[in-house]
Design a protein around this motif. Sequence first.
Motif, mmCIF file in Angstrom:
data_model
loop_
_atom_site.group_PDB
_atom_site.id
_atom_site.type_symbol
_atom_site.label_atom_id
_atom_site.label_comp_id
_atom_site.label_asym_id
_atom_site.label_seq_id
_atom_site.Cartn_x
_atom_site.Cartn_y
_atom_site.Cartn_z
ATOM 1 N N SER A 209 16.829 67.885 95.887
ATOM 2 C CA SER A 209 18.132 68.562 95.911
ATOM 3 C C SER A 209 18.015 70.034 96.297
ATOM 4 N N THR A 212 14.729 71.653 101.801
ATOM 5 C CA THR A 212 15.291 71.484 103.131
ATOM 6 C C THR A 212 14.600 70.319 103.830
ATOM 7 N N THR A 214 15.386 67.244 104.041
ATOM 8 C CA THR A 214 15.367 65.960 103.347
ATOM 9 C C THR A 214 15.505 64.806 104.330
ATOM 10 N N ALA A 215 16.292 65.013 105.380
ATOM 11 C CA ALA A 215 16.486 63.959 106.370
ATOM 12 C C ALA A 215 15.164 63.565 107.018
ATOM 13 N N VAL A 232 19.500 64.309 96.369
ATOM 14 C CA VAL A 232 19.730 65.116 97.570
ATOM 15 C C VAL A 232 20.835 66.128 97.308
ATOM 16 N N SER A 233 20.899 67.111 98.181
ATOM 17 C CA SER A 233 21.951 68.115 98.115
ATOM 18 C C SER A 233 23.302 67.475 98.415
ATOM 19 N N LEU A 236 24.052 67.369 102.174
ATOM 20 C CA LEU A 236 23.219 66.655 103.143
ATOM 21 C C LEU A 236 24.095 66.031 104.223
#
Length: 408
Positions: A209, A212, A214-215, A232-233, A236
């Motif tokens: 979360s 950066t 994450t994708a 996750v944020s 996202l």
Amino acid sequence: MAAHASGQLPAPHGQVPAATFVEELFGHLPRADQRRWALAYMQGLLSTPGKKSVRRLAATVSTSPTASQSLHQFINASPWNWKPARQELLRWVEQRAQGQAWTIGLALLPKRGEHSVGVHRRFVQESGRTLNCQVGVGAFLSTGGMELPVDWRLLLPDQWRQDPQRRLRARIPDAAAHDRQVWSHILDLADSLASRTRTTLPPLVADMSECTDTAALMLGLSQRGRDFLLTVSNSLPVLSCARSAGRQPGGPGPAAPVGARQLLSLSGSGRHPHTATVSTHDGATRPVRILSGLARLPQAGPCTGSRQHIYRLFTELRPAGAQLSRMWVTNMTNRRMDELLPLTGLPTVTATTLHDLGTHFGLLDFEGRSFPGWHHHMTLLSAAYAYHRLAGSTLLPPHAQASGLRSA
């Protein structure tokens, strides 16, 4: 991935001779005195109260006035390979504990000065402060209520990777100087675990979360066929897989990416509100309302075709005005929600384990500056923790090994 306070350290289970345990993990070391110092260092980590400095560890295990120098030599200068020990640690742990998941923990290790390998200034969102610290990325085997560290990576910022003089002084190998961010370290850990484990790979769970890219982690794990569940944020960027959300309202073009939480709030986004049951810490259960929907990553193209990776986003529905719940994403789209929900509590267990490692096992106390020294310390730290949790922590009494310990 931040640590939270826990209570007293849990009691050990059973008893296994420490010398036998160390011989299994560190039997690859070529010299008997190195193996004795490995046992001594682990004994010190388990027996020394308070700060686990090399000087204090040495005083615990030996009356020799040169023990501190020899122990420092073994950890920071002796060129032994830590990878075989971690392989044996993984094997030893898997023989005694059934893994529910692999979890990833981010260890922030505050440091003074600029000379410890990998040290840099980093903003910590949870505390709202900027710290001078090292960052370790750890892989833990989660067995349901207990997590055991088995592998580590050290985050190296640009100033450490791109400065030949720093790399030389810290003995950073060329292989570690490639571009590595948190997500790429996690992929590296996932690959390493997959190649070394002797069991079926469980899901990988991590709190991303505050991270950066994450994708990039999602895509990398999907391409490897690894099941995962990530926090996750809320922001996202994702695209809905609902048929009615394929085009912009009133326009011919495809839908624009939206934040993960925004997607679940859109009508026609394919969301599926339903009630599931989750277990609480006291063994009871409670119903929760879950909002979920299918999504894909914007860079993956249209939501069609056999090669597309489809993910499920979900979060807990809470009353208006209540604190927002965490946002999760998984590629286990066919799993029931009552199978996924128990995994969402694992990052908290990881954080508690990191706190215990810092409070009781010297996670925060490594004093060396070299890259190998850091990995030596983290290997012995992980071994000490696994030994305590799975085999019992009774070692030789202090000073019992003094006469047999020599320079590594």
